[in-house]
Scaffold this active site. Structure first.
Site, PDB file in Angstrom:
ATOM      1  N   LYS A 121       0.831  -1.208   0.000  1.00 17.19           N
ATOM      2  CA  LYS A 121       0.000   0.000   0.000  1.00 17.19           C
ATOM      3  C   LYS A 121       0.861   1.253   0.000  1.00 17.19           C
ATOM      4  O   LYS A 121       0.637   2.194  -0.768  1.00 17.19           O
ATOM      5  CB  LYS A 121      -0.931   0.015   1.211  1.00 17.19           C
ATOM      6  CG  LYS A 121      -1.957   1.147   1.161  1.00 17.19           C
ATOM      7  CD  LYS A 121      -2.379   1.612   2.532  1.00 17.19           C
ATOM      8  CE  LYS A 121      -1.332   2.534   3.140  1.00 17.19           C
ATOM      9  NZ  LYS A 121      -1.744   3.136   4.410  1.00 17.19           N
ATOM     10  N   ASP A 139      -6.376   1.457   1.334  1.00 23.08           N
ATOM     11  CA  ASP A 139      -6.341   1.586   2.789  1.00 23.08           C
ATOM     12  C   ASP A 139      -7.728   1.229   3.322  1.00 23.08           C
ATOM     13  O   ASP A 139      -8.584   0.739   2.581  1.00 23.08           O
ATOM     14  CB  ASP A 139      -5.906   2.999   3.205  1.00 23.08           C
ATOM     15  CG  ASP A 139      -6.952   4.066   2.860  1.00 23.08           C
ATOM     16  OD1 ASP A 139      -7.957   3.739   2.186  1.00 23.08           O
ATOM     17  OD2 ASP A 139      -6.771   5.212   3.285  1.00 23.08           O
TER      18      ASP A 139
END
Length: 213
Positions: A121, A139
């Site tokens: 991420k 997220d």
């Protein structure tokens, strides 16, 4: 509603309602963004932005941070979530950045993920924000909002969400679509009691439509 209809509607709405959508993290260089994104894991951007000015003044470059110990870095980030681990990651990341990349933030997700404290991420965020790479960082906001609206189906992990969103959004829109979903989740489609009455895409939303049958 067909999946393509839903994506088309989301793109049409946000293209007009949020034509400019950017990271809310404050940074002045690729290195500062990388540090800020590492610090933002399980922490709010607001808290990170309160913390980073003093940190960046002390360590404005990878070379400067590489000279610091984790204990010294901890002093600046102790108000952040998980400061011990993040201080260790930042110290090690800066050293490796200098040793392997000449102090410059690499431009690929694969190279970034070799750095301590940098997962998929974080690497996706950095490359999307800095170089508009066609990736979809996921997220908690993106994961929740995508599922709630109905942009994903049966996605149980961030990676499954990422792959479905990357498949269905036009690839050139992925960097900004990431921010659309984050900001929508942060201010409108919040985790508890989403503000459906203020939402411009409620007519497209699987959650809202099911709730109001």
């Amino acid at each position: 509603m067909r999946l393509k209809e839903r994506y088309d509607g989301v793109v049409e709405y946000f293209s007009k309602a949020m034509p400019v959508a950017e990271s809310e993290l404050n940074f002045g260089s690729p290195f500062e963004l990388l540090v800020a994104v590492i610090l933002s894991a399980q922490c709010t951007d607001k808290r990170v932005n309160m913390t980073t000015p003093a940190l960046f003044e002390a360590y404005p470059t990878a070379e400067a941070m590489a000279q610091a110990s984790a204990e010294e870095i901890f002093h600046y980030i102790r108000s952040i979530s998980y400061p011990n681990n993040k201080a260790k990651h930042l110290a090690a990341m800066a050293r490796q950045l200098c040793e392997e990349f000449g102090g410059e933030v690499p431009q690929t997700v694969e190279e970034l993920q070799r750095l301590p404290g940098v997962g998929r991420k974080t690497a996706n965020v950095v490359t999307a924000v800095l170089w508009q790479n066609e990736v979809m960082p996921v997220d908690t906001h993106v994961f929740r909002v995508a599922a709630r609206i109905g942009l994903t189906r049966g996605a149980k992990t961030p990676l499954q969400t990422e792959l479905q969103l990357e498949k269905n959004f036009p690839s050139h829109l992925l960097p900004i679509a990431h921010h659309w979903l984050i900001l929508h989740g942060r201010y409108t489609c919040i985790a508890r009691n989403p503000k459906c009455e203020k939402c411009g895409i409620s007519h497209l939303c699987r959650y809202f439509l099911a709730k109001n049958r």
